[in-house]
Each structure stands twice: as structure tokens, then as C-alpha cells.
Design a protein around this motif. Structure first.
Motif, PDB file in Angstrom:
ATOM      1  N   HIS A 123       0.798  -1.005  -0.037  1.00 19.05           N
ATOM      2  CA  HIS A 123       0.004  -0.076   0.015  1.00 19.05           C
ATOM      3  C   HIS A 123       1.026   1.209  -0.104  1.00 19.05           C
ATOM      4  O   HIS A 123       1.818   1.333   0.708  1.00 19.05           O
ATOM      5  CB  HIS A 123      -0.929  -0.089   1.175  1.00 19.05           C
ATOM      6  CG  HIS A 123      -1.719   1.303   1.378  1.00 19.05           C
ATOM      7  ND1 HIS A 123      -2.430   1.607   2.616  1.00 19.05           N
ATOM      8  CD2 HIS A 123      -2.492   2.021   0.328  1.00 19.05           C
ATOM      9  CE1 HIS A 123      -3.094   2.496   2.257  1.00 19.05           C
ATOM     10  NE2 HIS A 123      -2.972   2.953   1.101  1.00 19.05           N
ATOM     11  N   ASP A 176       0.873   5.640  -0.631  1.00 22.65           N
ATOM     12  CA  ASP A 176      -0.251   6.813  -0.821  1.00 22.65           C
ATOM     13  C   ASP A 176       0.309   7.942  -1.668  1.00 22.65           C
ATOM     14  O   ASP A 176       1.598   8.306  -1.220  1.00 22.65           O
ATOM     15  CB  ASP A 176      -0.726   7.243   0.743  1.00 22.65           C
ATOM     16  CG  ASP A 176      -1.473   8.386   0.683  1.00 22.65           C
ATOM     17  OD1 ASP A 176      -1.051   9.609   1.097  1.00 22.65           O
ATOM     18  OD2 ASP A 176      -2.510   8.616   0.265  1.00 22.65           O
ATOM     19  N   LYS A 195       0.913  11.720  -1.866  1.00 26.33           N
ATOM     20  CA  LYS A 195       0.952  13.131  -1.139  1.00 26.33           C
ATOM     21  C   LYS A 195       0.385  14.292  -1.977  1.00 26.33           C
ATOM     22  O   LYS A 195       0.733  14.326  -3.075  1.00 26.33           O
ATOM     23  CB  LYS A 195       2.452  13.462  -0.364  1.00 26.33           C
ATOM     24  CG  LYS A 195       2.928  12.504   0.397  1.00 26.33           C
ATOM     25  CD  LYS A 195       4.170  12.874   0.924  1.00 26.33           C
ATOM     26  CE  LYS A 195       4.820  12.035   2.105  1.00 26.33           C
ATOM     27  NZ  LYS A 195       6.072  12.545   2.721  1.00 26.33           N
ATOM     28  N   ASP A 246      -6.146   8.778  -4.038  1.00 28.28           N
ATOM     29  CA  ASP A 246      -4.518   8.576  -3.963  1.00 28.28           C
ATOM     30  C   ASP A 246      -3.942   7.426  -3.164  1.00 28.28           C
ATOM     31  O   ASP A 246      -2.830   7.550  -2.882  1.00 28.28           O
ATOM     32  CB  ASP A 246      -4.271  10.152  -3.187  1.00 28.28           C
ATOM     33  CG  ASP A 246      -5.052  10.133  -1.754  1.00 28.28           C
ATOM     34  OD1 ASP A 246      -5.877   9.285  -1.399  1.00 28.28           O
ATOM     35  OD2 ASP A 246      -4.642  11.183  -1.012  1.00 28.28           O
ATOM     36  N   ASP A 247      -4.872   6.433  -3.048  1.00 34.22           N
ATOM     37  CA  ASP A 247      -4.335   5.331  -2.460  1.00 34.22           C
ATOM     38  C   ASP A 247      -4.284   4.199  -3.602  1.00 34.22           C
ATOM     39  O   ASP A 247      -5.097   4.016  -4.309  1.00 34.22           O
ATOM     40  CB  ASP A 247      -5.283   4.680  -1.488  1.00 34.22           C
ATOM     41  CG  ASP A 247      -5.382   5.470  -0.167  1.00 34.22           C
ATOM     42  OD1 ASP A 247      -4.147   5.660   0.446  1.00 34.22           O
ATOM     43  OD2 ASP A 247      -6.522   5.960   0.391  1.00 34.22           O
ATOM     44  N   MET A 288       5.661  10.433  -2.849  1.00 32.04           N
ATOM     45  CA  MET A 288       4.803   9.139  -2.433  1.00 32.04           C
ATOM     46  C   MET A 288       5.140   8.975  -0.702  1.00 32.04           C
ATOM     47  O   MET A 288       6.114   9.172  -0.284  1.00 32.04           O
ATOM     48  CB  MET A 288       5.395   7.964  -3.241  1.00 32.04           C
ATOM     49  CG  MET A 288       5.265   7.964  -4.490  1.00 32.04           C
ATOM     50  SD  MET A 288       3.749   8.178  -5.134  1.00 32.04           S
ATOM     51  CE  MET A 288       2.735   6.679  -4.634  1.00 32.04           C
ATOM     52  N   SER A 289       4.122   8.322  -0.260  1.00 35.02           N
ATOM     53  CA  SER A 289       4.361   7.889   1.256  1.00 35.02           C
ATOM     54  C   SER A 289       4.241   6.136   1.096  1.00 35.02           C
ATOM     55  O   SER A 289       2.953   5.749   0.790  1.00 35.02           O
ATOM     56  CB  SER A 289       3.169   8.360   2.219  1.00 35.02           C
ATOM     57  OG  SER A 289       3.493   7.935   3.195  1.00 35.02           O
ATOM     58  N   VAL A 297       3.447   3.090   2.454  1.00 36.75           N
ATOM     59  CA  VAL A 297       2.913   2.435   3.986  1.00 36.75           C
ATOM     60  C   VAL A 297       3.476   1.101   4.123  1.00 36.75           C
ATOM     61  O   VAL A 297       3.492   0.732   5.307  1.00 36.75           O
ATOM     62  CB  VAL A 297       1.383   2.400   3.839  1.00 36.75           C
ATOM     63  CG1 VAL A 297       0.785   1.995   5.247  1.00 36.75           C
ATOM     64  CG2 VAL A 297       0.884   3.875   3.252  1.00 36.75           C
ATOM     65  N   PHE A 311      -7.239  -0.677   4.692  1.00 39.61           N
ATOM     66  CA  PHE A 311      -7.609   0.137   3.548  1.00 39.61           C
ATOM     67  C   PHE A 311      -8.957   0.197   3.461  1.00 39.61           C
ATOM     68  O   PHE A 311      -9.769  -0.643   3.490  1.00 39.61           O
ATOM     69  CB  PHE A 311      -6.981  -0.776   2.463  1.00 39.61           C
ATOM     70  CG  PHE A 311      -7.359  -0.158   0.961  1.00 39.61           C
ATOM     71  CD1 PHE A 311      -6.593   1.181   0.534  1.00 39.61           C
ATOM     72  CD2 PHE A 311      -8.280  -0.588   0.191  1.00 39.61           C
ATOM     73  CE1 PHE A 311      -6.627   1.785  -0.709  1.00 39.61           C
ATOM     74  CE2 PHE A 311      -8.470   0.135  -0.974  1.00 39.61           C
ATOM     75  CZ  PHE A 311      -7.622   1.114  -1.543  1.00 39.61           C
TER      76      PHE A 311
END
Length: 428
Positions: free
Chosen positions: A27, A29, A31, A116-117, A141-142, A144, A150
Motif C-alpha cells: 500500500h 499513498d 501526497k 490517492d491510495d 509518495m508515502s 505504507v 484500507f
């Protein structure tokens, strides 16, 4: 306005396919995703308060890129992401436009977008790392890590299977509505309860009732065992009565005793598609419309379900069963197309029905007097049966799993299909 939002059914299919193919899901995310879109129109905004230009106080700003709050922002973000992934060799799904698949030899890399996921994975770890690298080169990006949470769904991945639940959400609901000390029934609805319009009943606060129903509807994302009664109670949100509130609170009491329950996806499964369909003829007291129920499997893993009132009044049990069978066929065809996006082909799909007459009608291309009143759109099933895309098989009523989605059942009859659907507690 277009926001790239994947259906929950697509997410559950992805989970089932990923585990059967033997790869881990991750996963990440994006930003400030909506700030990445490029505008195709001329859009002007007023100067923000506190940042006015004293020299040009009457001027406005012309936007060069998308901004949060614009209707165009979700669409432009999705367009840019799509073009970027297509440029790097990914193919966009023709059925689910938020699905991107890249095939490299015998290996497949999958990315599912929800605004955005991004949920992604590959049958080879190298290609998973490549996707992360490609995304980080263009966007902030982040990362996870492994998929654990989710859209409110808790996902536990292990070597034995995947477990999907909403335990935290269910606990918060029970606490929110002050039902932590209540007794817990074995079923969400009593067989003696008849939920109806109840014109003579005492009215209750519809704001509180709608809050109850809205919370329960979201919980059905992982709990099909409450789908039938939640759908029944949801029909009376405009003018709820005391009897409706009592029925809704019983669902919470049932959940309180089964908070840790969820959906179990086992590796001991195949990629074959099958479904169970059932109808409760004239089960709706108010207008005598029938309730359709269906549950859909990838192998042994439940990925989709439905419980809804039919649009028209059926004149017989056979007609009600035939209509729900036709509706389930459309869902099976959609699931077949979804698996095709992953490069997985399906042969004949199986639909289990407990009504012999409905099965016979689906195999008979002749329009006779007993079926001429049935809307032509429901005869779609005949073409599928004739082309051998779908095979209808008879199943005994006591083994019909869709019963749990169409009618109240006693505790023993309720718990058997609940377990068969893969709904129980798993400690991982």
C-alpha cells in the motif's frame, strides 16, 4: 467531475486473486495528489485573504495546475496518473478503469487505484520494487508497507490466508450507541420479526435512525451476514418507527457478540467462478415484492454479495427465482471480465439455484404463456446458458448459501451458511 474510485468488489477480487497467485499486497499513498493534475481550461480564483496584492488588489489569479476544491481536480489527477502508467507499459482495465496491469513474461504486476491510495503487488518482488521506484520518480509518495488497513478494512496477510474485518469500526459503533453491556443474540434478526411500514407505530428521531443505518451499511463491506436485515431497515429511513429502531438495535447487539468476525480467504482455492442465487417470494409485507439474494465466489472465497428488493411484483416463486438468477448472471459475467484483466480466463461458470422450474425456463428458448409476462431483459440468462458461459445447477434448499441474504433464519440454519461463506473469527 470524475474521481478514480475502485469498487469494493474489485478490491476483494484483487485480494482473492493475489493470495491464490501467491504474492503479497502493498500500500502506498500519493501526497497532495490533486495538486499533480494539469488543467485544460482557463480557471481564475480570487486572491486568498491575508495574501492580497496591495498594488493589484482587484486582480485575480489564473491557475496553472489543479487545486484542491476544484471539480476538475480528481479528473486531472487521474488523467495524469493514467498517462504516466501507460507510458511505463501498464494496461488500463477495460471493465475497471482504476485497475492497471503489466505483464512481463509469466509474471504480472497489478496496481489498483482509489483516489490517492494505491494497492499493488507482483508475482515477482523485483517488479514490485520497480513500480515503487517508477512512482517515486514522478510523484511524492508515502510508502505504507504491506497492506494492513484500507478504506476502513483491516487486512491480515499470512501464509495460510487473508483475513478481512472491520473490528475497530465495529467496536467504535457499539460504544458510540451505548450497547456495550447488552446481551448478544445468535442472529441479527428473529424469525418472528416482521419488519414493515408500521403506520400505527410510534415515530422516532429519523436523524438518529439514519445514523444507525448509515453506520451499519458501511459495516456490510465485510459482514454479509447482516446484509439482509440492514437492507430491510434501510427502507424506512424517511419515517422510522419504534419497531424499526428495535430491529436496528438488535443488529448492533448481534455485532457486539461477533465483533472479531470477518471474511477469510483461503489459499486452498481455485480461480473458478461460481454463485448461489435465491429469492424470498413476496417476502415484503408492504408491497409483496420479492427479495433477491446472491453470493459470488472466486474458488472458495466470497468476493461479492447482494440482497435487494426486486423492482416488480412476481406472480410466482418461479418468476422471482428466475429474475434473481438473471441478475446474478450479469454479476458473474462482470467478474469473469475482471479476471480476464488479470490474464485469467474462465470457462463455464456455475450458478446454483434451488428451484428446478427456474432452471428449466433458462434452458428453454421457447416463449410460452407462463413466461411471456416476464420482462425481456431477464431472459439474458438464456443466451448465457445456450453459449455454455454459465451452467445452472440444482442445489438442495438446506445447502442454499444465499438463504442468509433473503430471509430471517433460526440460529442453527443461520450459522451453517455463515460459516460456509467464510465468515468467522480468525486469530493471526
Amino acid at each position: 467531475m470524475f474521481a478514480p474510485v475502485a469498487r469494493l468488489e474489485s478490491i476483494r477480487i484483487l485480494l482473492a486473486v493475489a493470495f491464490i497467485l501467491g504474492f503479497t499486497l502493498f500500500h502506498m499513498d500519493v501526497k497532495t495528489a490533486f495538486l499533480n493534475g494539469y488543467l485544460h481550461e482557463d480557471i481564475y480564483v480570487a486572491q486568498p485573504k491575508g495574501f492580497e496584492d496591495p498594488v493589484h488588489s482587484t486582480h485575480v489569479y489564473k491557475l496553472r495546475k489543479a487545486l484542491y476544491g476544484l471539480k476538475q481536480a480528481p479528473r486531472t489527477w487521474y488523467e495524469r496518473l493514467t498517462q504516466y502508467l501507460l507510458h511505463h507499459g501498464y494496461n488500463r482495465g477495460s471493465v475497471d478503469k482504476t485497475l492497471f496491469v503489466k505483464t512481463t513474461g509469466s509474471h504480472v504486476t497489478i496496481a489498483q487505484i482509489y483516489v490517492d491510495d494505491i494497492v499493488f503487488g507482483s508475482t515477482l518482488q523485483k517488479y514490485t520494487d520497480d513500480l515503487v521506484k517508477v512512482m517515486k520518480e514522478e510523484f511524492e509518495m508515502s510508502m505504507v508497507g504491506q497492506l494492513t488497513y484500507f478504506l476502513g478494512l483491516q487486512v491480515k496477510q499470512s501464509a495460510e490466508g487473508y483475513f478481512i474485518s472491520q473490528e475497530k469500526y465495529a467496536k467504535n459503533l457499539v460504544k458510540k450507541f451505548d450497547l456495550e453491556s447488552c446481551k448478544t443474540p445468535r442472529t441479527p434478526i428473529s424469525t418472528s420479526t416482521k419488519v414493515s411500514k408500521d403506520d400505527t407505530g410510534e415515530s422516532v428521531d429519523n436523524t438518529v435512525y439514519r445514523s444507525l443505518i448509515g453506520s451499519l451499511l458501511y459495516l456490510t463491506a465485510s459482514r454479509p451476514d447482516i446484509m439482509f436485515i440492514v437492507g430491510m431497515c434501510a427502507r424506512y429511513q424517511s419515517d422510522p418507527k419504534e419497531s424499526h429502531l428495535i430491529a436496528a438495535k438488535r443488529i448492533f447487539k448481534y455485532i457486539k457478540g461477533k465483533i472479531q468476525y470477518g471474511l477469510w480467504y483461503s489459499k486452498d482455492s481455485e480461480l473458478s467462478l461460481s454463485a448461489y442465487c435465491d429469492a424470498d417470494w413476496a417476502g415484503k409485507i408492504d408491497d409483496r415484492k420479492s427479495t433477491s439474494g446472491g453470493c459470488f465466489f472466486v474458488g472458495k472465497n466470497l468476493v461479492s454479495w447482494l440482497s435487494k428488493k426486486q423492482n416488480s411484483i412476481s406472480l410466482s416463486n418461479v418468476e422471482a427465482e428466475y429474475i434473481v438468477a438473471g441478475g446474478c448472471c450479469t454479476q458473474l459475467v462482470w467478474m469473469k471480465q475482471m479476471l480476464l484483466e488479470y490474464g485469467l480466463t474462465q470457462q463455464t461458470m456455475t450458478l446454483y439455484c434451488d428451484n428446478v422450474s427456474a432452471i428449466n425456463i433458462s434452458k428453454n428458448p421457447v416463449q410460452h404463456s407462463r413466461t411471456k409476462h416476464i420482462d425481456i431483459r431477464h431472459h439474458y440468462i438464456r443466451d448465457l446458458v445456450e453459449s455454455m458461459e454459465i451452467e445452472l445447477e440444482y442445489i438442495q434448499t438446506d445447502k442454499q448459501l444465499a438463504d442468509i441474504l433473503t430471509k430471517p433464519l433460526d440460529a442453527n440454519r443461520f450459522e451453517i451458511p455463515r460459516s460456509a461463506l467464510g465468515i468467522y473469527r480468525i486469530d493471526i
